[in-house]
Each structure stands twice: as C-alpha cells, then as structure tokens.
Design a protein around this motif. Structure first.
Motif, PDB file in Angstrom:
ATOM      1  N   LEU A   8     -50.316 111.835 -85.013  1.00 46.88           N
ATOM      2  CA  LEU A   8     -51.110 110.615 -85.015  1.00 46.88           C
ATOM      3  C   LEU A   8     -51.445 110.292 -83.573  1.00 46.88           C
ATOM      4  CD1 LEU A   8     -52.304 108.105 -86.332  1.00 46.88           C
ATOM      5  CD2 LEU A   8     -50.020 107.120 -86.380  1.00 46.88           C
ATOM      6  N   LEU A   9     -52.736 110.185 -83.270  1.00 52.09           N
ATOM      7  CA  LEU A   9     -53.189 109.929 -81.911  1.00 52.09           C
ATOM      8  C   LEU A   9     -53.814 108.540 -81.839  1.00 52.09           C
ATOM      9  CD1 LEU A   9     -53.886 113.129 -82.687  1.00 52.09           C
ATOM     10  CD2 LEU A   9     -54.323 113.127 -80.267  1.00 52.09           C
ATOM     11  N   PHE A  10     -53.426 107.796 -80.809  1.00 49.54           N
ATOM     12  CA  PHE A  10     -53.962 106.454 -80.621  1.00 49.54           C
ATOM     13  C   PHE A  10     -54.283 106.268 -79.147  1.00 49.54           C
ATOM     14  CE2 PHE A  10     -53.037 101.872 -79.743  1.00 49.54           C
ATOM     15  CZ  PHE A  10     -54.189 101.381 -80.320  1.00 49.54           C
ATOM     16  N   ASP A  11     -55.555 106.014 -78.848  1.00 44.00           N
ATOM     17  CA  ASP A  11     -56.008 105.812 -77.474  1.00 44.00           C
ATOM     18  C   ASP A  11     -55.825 104.338 -77.121  1.00 44.00           C
ATOM     19  OD1 ASP A  11     -57.138 105.824 -74.999  1.00 44.00           O
ATOM     20  OD2 ASP A  11     -59.022 106.766 -75.614  1.00 44.00           O
ATOM     21  N   ILE A  12     -54.786 104.058 -76.359  1.00 44.54           N
ATOM     22  CA  ILE A  12     -54.448 102.664 -76.041  1.00 44.54           C
ATOM     23  C   ILE A  12     -55.525 102.018 -75.177  1.00 44.54           C
ATOM     24  CG2 ILE A  12     -52.778 101.184 -74.858  1.00 44.54           C
ATOM     25  CD1 ILE A  12     -50.614 103.176 -75.674  1.00 44.54           C
ATOM     26  N   ALA A  13     -55.962 102.729 -74.138  1.00 47.22           N
ATOM     27  CA  ALA A  13     -56.919 102.147 -73.195  1.00 47.22           C
ATOM     28  C   ALA A  13     -58.251 101.819 -73.860  1.00 47.22           C
ATOM     29  CB  ALA A  13     -57.133 103.092 -72.027  1.00 47.22           C
ATOM     30  N   ALA A  14     -58.678 102.622 -74.821  1.00 43.46           N
ATOM     31  CA  ALA A  14     -59.973 102.412 -75.465  1.00 43.46           C
ATOM     32  C   ALA A  14     -59.894 101.481 -76.675  1.00 43.46           C
ATOM     33  CB  ALA A  14     -60.551 103.761 -75.887  1.00 43.46           C
ATOM     34  N   SER A  15     -58.720 101.049 -77.019  1.00 41.07           N
ATOM     35  CA  SER A  15     -58.555 100.221 -78.214  1.00 41.07           C
ATOM     36  C   SER A  15     -59.216  98.861 -78.043  1.00 41.07           C
ATOM     37  CB  SER A  15     -57.070 100.030 -78.507  1.00 41.07           C
ATOM     38  OG  SER A  15     -56.902  99.127 -79.562  1.00 41.07           O
ATOM     39  N   ALA A  43     -58.656  96.647 -80.570  1.00 46.55           N
ATOM     40  CA  ALA A  43     -57.802  95.801 -81.406  1.00 46.55           C
ATOM     41  C   ALA A  43     -56.714  95.104 -80.599  1.00 46.55           C
ATOM     42  CB  ALA A  43     -57.168  96.633 -82.507  1.00 46.55           C
ATOM     43  N   LEU A  44     -56.286  95.714 -79.499  1.00 46.12           N
ATOM     44  CA  LEU A  44     -55.201  95.147 -78.703  1.00 46.12           C
ATOM     45  C   LEU A  44     -55.743  94.200 -77.638  1.00 46.12           C
ATOM     46  CD1 LEU A  44     -52.968  98.283 -77.986  1.00 46.12           C
ATOM     47  CD2 LEU A  44     -52.660  96.557 -79.750  1.00 46.12           C
ATOM     48  N   PRO A  45     -55.102  93.048 -77.448  1.00 43.79           N
ATOM     49  CA  PRO A  45     -55.477  92.167 -76.337  1.00 43.79           C
ATOM     50  C   PRO A  45     -55.228  92.865 -75.000  1.00 43.79           C
ATOM     51  CG  PRO A  45     -54.047  91.029 -77.897  1.00 43.79           C
ATOM     52  CD  PRO A  45     -54.077  92.467 -78.296  1.00 43.79           C
ATOM     53  N   GLU A  46     -55.955  92.471 -73.973  1.00 44.13           N
ATOM     54  CA  GLU A  46     -55.860  93.132 -72.661  1.00 44.13           C
ATOM     55  C   GLU A  46     -54.433  93.119 -72.105  1.00 44.13           C
ATOM     56  OE1 GLU A  46     -57.954  95.000 -70.815  1.00 44.13           O
ATOM     57  OE2 GLU A  46     -59.207  94.877 -72.601  1.00 44.13           O
ATOM     58  N   LEU A  47     -53.747  91.992 -72.245  1.00 44.53           N
ATOM     59  CA  LEU A  47     -52.373  91.909 -71.749  1.00 44.53           C
ATOM     60  C   LEU A  47     -51.479  92.917 -72.451  1.00 44.53           C
ATOM     61  CD1 LEU A  47     -50.264  90.490 -69.990  1.00 44.53           C
ATOM     62  CD2 LEU A  47     -49.941  88.863 -71.843  1.00 44.53           C
ATOM     63  N   TRP A  48     -51.651  93.072 -73.748  1.00 45.44           N
ATOM     64  CA  TRP A  48     -50.855  94.046 -74.515  1.00 45.44           C
ATOM     65  C   TRP A  48     -51.167  95.459 -74.067  1.00 45.44           C
ATOM     66  CZ3 TRP A  48     -49.681  92.993 -80.288  1.00 45.44           C
ATOM     67  CH2 TRP A  48     -49.120  91.721 -80.440  1.00 45.44           C
ATOM     68  N   LYS A  49     -52.445  95.737 -73.809  1.00 45.98           N
ATOM     69  CA  LYS A  49     -52.833  97.082 -73.348  1.00 45.98           C
ATOM     70  C   LYS A  49     -52.132  97.416 -72.041  1.00 45.98           C
ATOM     71  CE  LYS A  49     -57.527  97.237 -75.048  1.00 45.98           C
ATOM     72  NZ  LYS A  49     -58.919  97.439 -74.682  1.00 45.98           N
ATOM     73  N   GLU A  50     -52.156  96.455 -71.099  1.00 44.63           N
ATOM     74  CA  GLU A  50     -51.527  96.690 -69.799  1.00 44.63           C
ATOM     75  C   GLU A  50     -50.033  96.974 -69.956  1.00 44.63           C
ATOM     76  OE1 GLU A  50     -52.364  93.267 -67.395  1.00 44.63           O
ATOM     77  OE2 GLU A  50     -54.536  93.529 -67.635  1.00 44.63           O
ATOM     78  N   ARG A  51     -49.368  96.153 -70.771  1.00 41.51           N
ATOM     79  CA  ARG A  51     -47.934  96.365 -71.002  1.00 41.51           C
ATOM     80  C   ARG A  51     -47.674  97.720 -71.629  1.00 41.51           C
ATOM     81  NH1 ARG A  51     -46.508  90.716 -73.956  1.00 41.51           N
ATOM     82  NH2 ARG A  51     -46.612  89.363 -72.156  1.00 41.51           N
ATOM     83  N   ALA A  52     -48.450  98.063 -72.664  1.00 38.76           N
ATOM     84  CA  ALA A  52     -48.241  99.329 -73.371  1.00 38.76           C
ATOM     85  C   ALA A  52     -48.500 100.513 -72.454  1.00 38.76           C
ATOM     86  CB  ALA A  52     -49.139  99.392 -74.605  1.00 38.76           C
TER      87      ALA A  52
END
Length: 147
Positions: A45-52, A54-63
């Motif tokens: 299962l592949l998930f591109d965090i940076a291009a998502s 669905a995730l708020p910007e703060l969540w992206k940075e943390r992840a």
C-alpha cells in the motif's frame, strides 16, 4: 464479504479517500500450498504524504518528519502485508497498519515536562535513610572480627 473501501478515518474526522492510495500486488512466500504459486497475495500500500490533499498541512509536516526513515525518495510511505493467505485480508492488514502509523505520526507532541522541586517528605525520607545507613556502617568499624 464486506466491501472494503474508503474513506478511512485517521483521527478527528480526518480521513483518507481511496483515491489517494495506490496498491501493488505480488506473490508472497509462506503458507498456501500450490495456491501461493499462482496468486498475488502480498500487498503493498503506497501513500504519498506530501501530495495528499486529505491531510492538514500541520499533519503533513509532522508525518514527513516522524516517518522520514520509512519514506521512499519521493516521500511515499509504503506498507507491506503478506502474513495472510488471502489478498483481501492482507489489504485489510495493510490499511490498518497505515492508519495506525499516520495516527501516531500526526499526533501532537506530548507536553514538555516541567522540572519541579521534590516534595519535602521525599527529601526528608532520603536523608533519614542516609543517616540510618551511615550509622549502620559506623557500627561495623572498630569491632574485632575474630574474638
């Protein structure tokens, strides 16, 4: 059999839509007899965090910061599952792992611990115990070992 489809809830009403997930399947080793040689049961299962989106910007940075060691060069998180004999159950396991990783990685940092003065009773108990040990050891000196 239930239909497994998104959106998948991470935390606090933030969910991942199925459209942001990519799946790859391959043959898995392990139990399954002749069936294992003919079916693609291992799941990636592949998930591109940076291009998502669905995730708020703060969540992206943390992840991105917390999962840096698990990400590919392009910033994609890859989760593998191959412990089950069916592709369907491996898909479910991969989704559960992904959601767990994201929930943990996007959680707010714990509160910083503030140093506090130890309670008086604790200090007094420590000093009392030190005095007792000191007296015990003092009592050992000057005594003849062999009478």
């Amino acid at each position: 059999m239930e239909r497994m489809s998104g959106p998948y809830l991470i935390r606090d009403a933030v969910s991942l839509p199925e459209s942001e997930l990519r799946w790859r399947f391959s043959r898995a080793s392990g139990p399954g007899g002749q069936h294992v040689n003919t079916s693609d049961t291992q799941v990636e299962l592949l998930f591109d965090i940076a291009a998502s989106r669905a995730l708020p910007e703060l969540w992206k940075e943390r992840a991105l910061a917390r999962l840096a060691g698990r990400l590919t060069d392009s910033g994609t998180l890859v989760v593998r599952a191959s412990e089950r004999r069916s592709q369907w159950r491996n898909r479910e396991a991969a989704v559960e792992r992904l959601l767990g990783l994201l929930a943990e990685a996007t959680a707010p940092p714990p509160r910083a611990r503030r140093a506090k003065k130890p309670p008086r009773s604790l200090v007094e108990r420590r000093l009392r115990e030190k005095r007792r040990r000191s007296e015990l050891k003092k009592g050992r000196t000057g005594r003849a070992q062999w009478d």
